[in-house]
Design an enzyme around this catalytic site. Sequence first.
Site, PDB file in Angstrom:
ATOM      1  N   HIS A 285      -0.717   0.023 -10.026  1.00  0.00           N
ATOM      2  CA  HIS A 285      -1.426  -0.986  -8.979  1.00  0.00           C
ATOM      3  C   HIS A 285      -2.104  -2.091  -9.796  1.00  0.00           C
ATOM      4  CE1 HIS A 285      -3.919  -0.680  -4.923  1.00  0.00           C
ATOM      5  NE2 HIS A 285      -3.461  -1.989  -5.298  1.00  0.00           N
TER       6      HIS A 285
ATOM      7  N   ARG B  40       0.934  -1.305  -0.081  1.00  0.00           N
ATOM      8  CA  ARG B  40       0.075  -0.115  -0.003  1.00  0.00           C
ATOM      9  C   ARG B  40       0.832   1.100  -0.114  1.00  0.00           C
ATOM     10  NH1 ARG B  40      -3.372  -3.016  -1.480  1.00  0.00           N
ATOM     11  NH2 ARG B  40      -5.461  -3.258  -0.671  1.00  0.00           N
TER      12      ARG B  40
END
Length: 310
Positions: free
Chosen positions: A273, A225
């Site tokens: 991502h 993250r």
Amino acid sequence: MSIVVYLGDAQETQEWIALLSGLLPGFDIRDFDDPGDLGAVEYAVVWAPPAGRIKAFPNLKAVVSIGAGVDHVLRDPELPRHLPILRTTGPDMVQRLREYVALHFLTHHRDLAVTDANQARAHWQQIVTPIAPKRRVGIMGLGNIARACARTLAMLGFDTAGWSRSGGAVEGVTVFAGAEGMPAFLARCDILVCLLPLTPQTRDILNADLFARLPRGAGLINAARGGHLVEADFLAALDCGQLGGATLDVFRTEPLPEDHPFWRHPKIRVTPHIASMIDAETGASVIAANIRAFEATGTCEAVADAERGY
């Protein structure tokens, strides 16, 4: 009975609605922004839902995260804390992350950034890199997916270590645990791979103090993250040579703004991502199975621990 779906993109949302409608015929599958009777909504299938919106459904049984992480749900300050959150995981996601970590680890191991730069200027330079047993890799996080990645690198012959809060045995991997194990773990990481869940304890963990404990010139891969990385500390470590290069798949702001320095930094490879981005067909099948199990028993293996954050 109805289920609402939110992905932040209207076209993607409609694709998931169509797939879930075929898999869960007993439910009325609706757009999160067009829910109909709020009291009829029993499940919210979401990725990064707008803050304060989940609480509008008074009879919700569970929130379903479209992904393995649940931090994007928990960051809603108005989220009803009694609601179970179901994670979306499965063999496909594990395989995708194994592929991503192996690919980008090998680009660091074989110094492909140097090779790419040499090609751009038509410069012939034969680089000799260490063989796998002489390259030390460290995996931060030892959940199911991270353990699979650690075993993959170990099977390729790399000197592989793992670190987590509680440790636990992993075949072919040297395991370090807790704060007391962190210094020795970092000191032997030529390339560090962050696969930690984002929790209050792990937020900002990739910081100046951590970078200083790595061998000089170490590589970094963050596929966890964006909230793990202190960006100013990271850029400083790259610019002074403490970090030799990095691959980043996750960011504090997504999409990454066009003017962000990461895009054009010569030592950073940016990916959008995608490390374990699940395809809609597979994801809908996993979610439908989890909802059916939850309907039958009131729980399922996919329920996250909201207190731990994963």
